[in-house]
Design a protein around this motif. Sequence first.
Motif, mmCIF file in Angstrom:
data_model
loop_
_atom_site.group_PDB
_atom_site.id
_atom_site.type_symbol
_atom_site.label_atom_id
_atom_site.label_comp_id
_atom_site.label_asym_id
_atom_site.label_seq_id
_atom_site.Cartn_x
_atom_site.Cartn_y
_atom_site.Cartn_z
ATOM 1 N N ASN A 116 -68.554 8.858 27.728
ATOM 2 C CA ASN A 116 -67.528 8.412 29.171
ATOM 3 C C ASN A 116 -67.008 9.996 29.862
ATOM 4 O O ASN A 116 -66.951 10.382 29.280
ATOM 5 C CB ASN A 116 -66.588 7.052 28.167
ATOM 6 C CG ASN A 116 -67.031 6.259 27.454
ATOM 7 O OD1 ASN A 116 -67.566 4.879 28.130
ATOM 8 N ND2 ASN A 116 -67.072 6.111 25.977
ATOM 9 N N PRO A 117 -66.980 9.016 30.719
ATOM 10 C CA PRO A 117 -67.536 7.769 31.909
ATOM 11 C C PRO A 117 -69.469 7.790 31.928
ATOM 12 O O PRO A 117 -70.290 8.547 31.660
ATOM 13 C CB PRO A 117 -66.703 7.684 33.092
ATOM 14 C CG PRO A 117 -66.621 9.130 33.390
ATOM 15 C CD PRO A 117 -66.555 9.765 31.504
ATOM 16 N N THR A 118 -69.076 6.304 32.537
ATOM 17 C CA THR A 118 -70.954 5.991 32.215
ATOM 18 C C THR A 118 -71.272 6.054 33.849
ATOM 19 O O THR A 118 -70.167 5.795 34.651
ATOM 20 C CB THR A 118 -71.304 4.881 31.594
ATOM 21 O OG1 THR A 118 -71.144 4.112 31.782
ATOM 22 C CG2 THR A 118 -71.907 5.990 29.954
ATOM 23 N N VAL A 119 -71.782 6.050 34.551
ATOM 24 C CA VAL A 119 -72.925 6.045 36.013
ATOM 25 C C VAL A 119 -72.610 4.194 35.928
ATOM 26 O O VAL A 119 -74.001 3.619 35.145
ATOM 27 C CB VAL A 119 -73.618 6.200 36.483
ATOM 28 C CG1 VAL A 119 -74.310 6.005 38.010
ATOM 29 C CG2 VAL A 119 -74.002 7.633 36.123
ATOM 30 N N THR A 120 -72.120 3.163 36.557
ATOM 31 C CA THR A 120 -72.208 1.453 36.725
ATOM 32 C C THR A 120 -72.818 1.548 37.943
ATOM 33 O O THR A 120 -73.734 0.649 38.127
ATOM 34 C CB THR A 120 -70.530 1.195 36.501
ATOM 35 O OG1 THR A 120 -69.636 1.875 38.263
ATOM 36 C CG2 THR A 120 -70.180 1.540 35.780
ATOM 37 N N LYS A 121 -73.217 2.615 38.975
ATOM 38 C CA LYS A 121 -74.254 1.942 40.606
ATOM 39 C C LYS A 121 -74.696 3.280 40.666
ATOM 40 O O LYS A 121 -73.318 4.700 40.859
ATOM 41 C CB LYS A 121 -72.941 2.007 41.479
ATOM 42 C CG LYS A 121 -73.583 1.465 42.471
ATOM 43 C CD LYS A 121 -72.621 0.809 43.569
ATOM 44 C CE LYS A 121 -72.462 -0.666 43.373
ATOM 45 N NZ LYS A 121 -71.820 -1.384 44.238
ATOM 46 N N GLU A 122 -75.603 3.889 41.144
ATOM 47 C CA GLU A 122 -76.111 4.828 41.863
ATOM 48 C C GLU A 122 -76.752 4.242 43.022
ATOM 49 O O GLU A 122 -77.715 3.859 42.478
ATOM 50 C CB GLU A 122 -76.968 5.875 40.403
ATOM 51 C CG GLU A 122 -77.813 7.059 41.303
ATOM 52 C CD GLU A 122 -78.486 7.520 39.864
ATOM 53 O OE1 GLU A 122 -77.840 8.290 39.810
ATOM 54 O OE2 GLU A 122 -79.792 7.874 40.232
#
Length: 347
Positions: free
Chosen positions: A107-113
């Motif tokens: 964490n944190p993780t990518v939610t949008k790229e």
Amino acid sequence: MRKIVGFFVLLFSLNACDDGDFTIESFDFTSATTNSCNSGESGFFIYKINDNEALILQIPETNFENEITPTGVPRTLSINSTNKVIYRLYNGDLNTNVICNTIPPANPTVTKEWNALSGNIEISTSVNKEVDETTNASEITGYTHSIVLRNVNFDTGNGNQQLFTELVFGDYVTSSLRQGDFDVNIAQCGSDNSFLFKIPVIGSSTPANVPPQAMTLRIDPNLFVAEVTPENQPRTALINGTSNFLQLVYYNDIIGSEFLCASETPTYPIPIEEFNAENGVTDVSGIIEVTTTIEYEIPTDNQSPVIGHRHKIILKNVTMTKVSSPELQISFNLGNVYEFGEFVILL
């Protein structure tokens, strides 16, 4: 589509690949500082963080060259598989450890790229200096690389694309090579008074941006007369690029007197940056002054015999200009009065 608070306060057209929908995205990273990861390695990139957002620019580090770009003529790179621009949104706040970690944290993780598909990266480079207002001496402290992205087309996912005609990424600053601490005592090659030099001591505690270096002075030996100069009446000459020539050279490895005094120019160590003194102007700049006194045998008293003459060299208002780009005037000044050093010529 959710409005993203991010990198640039700008309004642009969105070319959507589904129903031709038109939406607006805005980014604002203006208060964010540019940082880097993996300097000196193949995985180098720079980035900006704004809470849980990151804008990443991955290009070879060699593009941030410490050379001024002419006005209106930036270095231009095409966005491709080597030169990448990436926008990321995470599910938590970010820090350097998250961005630079080779093993992604849980964490944190990518939610949008978003990955840029095309466009250009423009880099305009200027020099940074510190000036001593008392002595007028200046020193190059680094270079500022101002980055603008043009006609950048992002793949936003789900078959959509977003085109930005101009995005101002901001500034990335690189450090410059710095001068070492030169002693006032200068050296010569044997009895040759026409070539003098100084080499600062480089040790384990010396900062990385202070490399091995030498300041050398080719000088008319006729300035060193075996006579005491009257008070406030030094012998003078002008730097002229030939018989009176001052140079500062940074090297990629340790050097010594054997290196500088070699009859043929050694192939190693290699000069990595060179500055030459600009030619002098009478009563204005590039002035060499030599003051001569008597040198007595130590301890000095009325009975001590004269063993030679001590010559003190002062440089006035000397400007040093980088050899690789003289037309762009990457230069610094040694100040109103710079003590090059002194040495003794024995009787």
